[in-house]
Design a protein around this motif. Structure first.
Motif, PDB file in Angstrom:
ATOM      1  N   TYR A 244       0.851  -1.198   0.000  1.00  0.00           N
ATOM      2  CA  TYR A 244       0.000   0.000   0.000  1.00  0.00           C
ATOM      3  C   TYR A 244       0.882   1.242   0.000  1.00  0.00           C
ATOM      4  O   TYR A 244       1.718   1.422   0.901  1.00  0.00           O
ATOM      5  CB  TYR A 244      -0.910  -0.029   1.231  1.00  0.00           C
ATOM      6  CG  TYR A 244      -1.838   1.158   1.305  1.00  0.00           C
ATOM      7  CD1 TYR A 244      -3.009   1.199   0.551  1.00  0.00           C
ATOM      8  CD2 TYR A 244      -1.527   2.258   2.110  1.00  0.00           C
ATOM      9  CE1 TYR A 244      -3.859   2.301   0.597  1.00  0.00           C
ATOM     10  CE2 TYR A 244      -2.366   3.357   2.164  1.00  0.00           C
ATOM     11  CZ  TYR A 244      -3.521   3.370   1.406  1.00  0.00           C
ATOM     12  OH  TYR A 244      -4.353   4.466   1.446  1.00  0.00           O
ATOM     13  N   LEU A 248      -2.076   6.694   4.909  1.00  0.00           N
ATOM     14  CA  LEU A 248      -2.461   5.682   5.891  1.00  0.00           C
ATOM     15  C   LEU A 248      -3.751   6.053   6.624  1.00  0.00           C
ATOM     16  O   LEU A 248      -4.558   5.181   6.964  1.00  0.00           O
ATOM     17  CB  LEU A 248      -1.314   5.527   6.890  1.00  0.00           C
ATOM     18  CG  LEU A 248      -1.119   4.182   7.540  1.00  0.00           C
ATOM     19  CD1 LEU A 248      -1.236   3.052   6.544  1.00  0.00           C
ATOM     20  CD2 LEU A 248       0.253   4.149   8.216  1.00  0.00           C
ATOM     21  N   LEU A 352       3.654  -1.308   4.020  1.00  0.00           N
ATOM     22  CA  LEU A 352       3.548   0.137   3.762  1.00  0.00           C
ATOM     23  C   LEU A 352       4.817   0.622   3.087  1.00  0.00           C
ATOM     24  O   LEU A 352       5.918   0.332   3.548  1.00  0.00           O
ATOM     25  CB  LEU A 352       3.365   0.895   5.075  1.00  0.00           C
ATOM     26  CG  LEU A 352       2.230   0.419   5.962  1.00  0.00           C
ATOM     27  CD1 LEU A 352       2.219   1.210   7.265  1.00  0.00           C
ATOM     28  CD2 LEU A 352       0.892   0.560   5.234  1.00  0.00           C
ATOM     29  N   ALA A 357       2.489   6.650   2.397  1.00  0.00           N
ATOM     30  CA  ALA A 357       2.257   5.576   3.371  1.00  0.00           C
ATOM     31  C   ALA A 357       3.284   5.587   4.500  1.00  0.00           C
ATOM     32  O   ALA A 357       2.984   5.203   5.619  1.00  0.00           O
ATOM     33  CB  ALA A 357       2.272   4.221   2.669  1.00  0.00           C
ATOM     34  N   GLU A 358       4.505   6.039   4.201  1.00  0.00           N
ATOM     35  CA  GLU A 358       5.533   6.080   5.252  1.00  0.00           C
ATOM     36  C   GLU A 358       5.675   7.467   5.860  1.00  0.00           C
ATOM     37  O   GLU A 358       6.486   7.670   6.763  1.00  0.00           O
ATOM     38  CB  GLU A 358       6.875   5.614   4.695  1.00  0.00           C
ATOM     39  CG  GLU A 358       6.876   4.146   4.301  1.00  0.00           C
ATOM     40  CD  GLU A 358       8.258   3.715   3.841  1.00  0.00           C
ATOM     41  OE1 GLU A 358       9.098   3.391   4.684  1.00  0.00           O
ATOM     42  OE2 GLU A 358       8.481   3.729   2.617  1.00  0.00           O
TER      43      GLU A 358
END
Ligand code: FAD
Ligand code: UDP
Length: 381
Positions: A244, A248, A352, A357-358
């Motif tokens: 993904y 998030l 992730l 996402a990070e």
């Protein structure tokens, strides 16, 4: 039907899909809510036959040979060394602020005494973050640091982030350090170039594999549901891995609140003259509502009689209204993000990756390196 689902067709998703398809011979479905691949690196020819970067200027620069040789499978390159000027007190001076900038802004005698002060404290070609220079004990360097802070950083950062430089992680302004040298280029990296036929073509080649299918115009949340700690896709439980690369908070329906991002309104203009400005980008720290103007002909030469410029107007990210481009690096936001990461860890098959996402300020080479490393450590052991 698919062994892996990859959400997002930017560098993070595309590198993972390419690796899994070619090295593991597994089947991947890439889902992206946009109508094209490439994520924020997407580019296209506009009505003036000029290659433009739809989501802001993208200059590839790196010291990482592994990343260069990996990407070179999918593109040839043209050398391009980006230069940026900042419009300060009616003059356009090189940024990162360097020894040449001193002589453009100050009378000769003051400039040479400031140069001497810098070279007394720092070796030639040192990069000094502005927030570090501000801590200097030398009165001349204190004067210079204050000047650069006021004229180059504080208003630009207010426009870009809505914050003061010291309210954010110091790494953000350290991306554009004061440079104790005479190199006017924006980056010092060994490799500085652009894909000869653009980023989109690079992504097309990367994803052209029978194991990879791409579903565009589709938000992951339209086809996925969360049941406990499993994902159901197209109405059925999915047992494969999900990579993904989106935001998030959106994935988990904002259960711990929204993660703040900055957005940018990209305003392209056609100008009826062959050239608009001296260098690829001119920054406007203290004037106008936009932060910078980029002229694409500098990056991708074209013999069009007209030229295309881009003005970037930063603004807060608002859900469903604009695009989240930049995570905002404050300690509080980082703590909220960590809550989402802990929740994500309860899903065994969720990985992730990427700038959203990070919640990381990855440049293109960083995210390619990160994806290659993740593939080696998590997928080939
Ligand atoms: P992205 O490219 O953002 O890709 C994520 C993809 O996921 C997007 O296509 C999005 O549509 C999709 N997605 C998200 N959520 C969902 C969902 N729920 N369902 C389906 N799809 C979803 N880097 C450099 O090295 N040099 C530069 O000069 C440079 N300039 C930049 C200028 C700007 C204005 C910006 C914003 C970034 C710049 N970057 C630059 C950074 C570069 O864009 C990133 O490193 C790179 O795009 C990160 O790739 P990614 O795959 O993590 O994210
Ligand atoms: N920055 C600034 N003035 C400038 C250039 C950069 O204050 O003329 C600061 C600003 O906070 C910006 C950060 O340095 O967000 C990083 O700049 P960079 O050009 O790397 O940003 P990006 O290209 O990623 O938007």
């Amino acid at each position: 039907m698919f062994d892996y689902i990859v959400v997002g067709a930017g560098y993070a998703g595309a590198v993972m899909a390419e690796r899994i398809a070619t090295q593991l011979n597994q089947k991947i479905l890439i889902i992206d809510k946009r109508k094209h691949i490439g994520g924020n690196c997407f580019d296209r020819k506009d009505e003036n036959n000029i290659l433009i970067h739809q989501y802001g200027p993208h200059l590839f620069h790196t010291d990482n040979r592994t990343v260069v040789s990996y990407l070179s499978q999918f593109t040839d390159w043209d050398p391009y060394h980006h230069e940026v000027l900042a419009f300060v007190d009616g003059k356009k001076v090189p940024v990162p602020f360097n020894l040449n900038s001193l002589y453009e802004l100050f009378p000769q005698s003051l400039a040479s005494s400031l140069e001497a002060a810098m070279l007394k404290s720092y070796a030639l070609n040192t990069k000094v973050p502005i927030l570090e220079l501000k801590q200097s004990d030398d009165p001349q360097l204190q004067f210079l640091a204050e000047y650069i802070y006021e004229k180059i950083f504080v208003n630009y950062t207010a426009k870009q982030w809505g914050l003061k430089p010291e309210e954010m992680d110091g790494a953000v302004t350290a991306r554009v350090p004061v440079f104790v040298g005479r190199d006017n280029r924006y980056f010092n990296d060994t490799y500085q170039m652009v894909p000869r036929h653009g980023y989109t073509r690079l992504f097309e080649k990367m994803l052209d594999h029978p194991n990879i299918k791409i579903l565009l115009n589709t938000d992951f949340r339209e086809v996925a549901e969360i049941h406990g700690s499993t994902f159901h896709l197209f109405g059925r439980e999915f047992g494969g891995k999900i990579i993904y690369t989106g935001a998030l908070d959106a994935l988990f329906n904002y259960r711990f609140g929204e993660l703040p991002y900055r957005s940018v309104e990209m305003q392209f203009e056609t100008v009826s003259q062959s050239r608009y400005q001296e260098k690829g980008t001119v920054n406007y720290p203290n004037d106008y509502d936009f932060t910078r103007i980029t002229e694409f002909k500098h990056i991708h030469p074209s013999n069009s009689e007209r030229t295309t410029i881009l003005k970037e107007f930063p603004l807060p990210y608002v859900r469903n209204e604009n695009t989240p481009y930049y995570p905002i690096f404050t300690p509080e936001n980082q703590r909220n993000y960590e809550r989402y990461v802990s929740h994500a860890a309860t899903f065994e098959n969720l990985i992730l990756l990427g700038r959203l996402a990070e919640y990381r300020y990855y440049d293109m080479d960083d995210i390619v390196a990160r994806a290659l490393e993740l593939f080696e450590t998590e997928f080939t052991a």
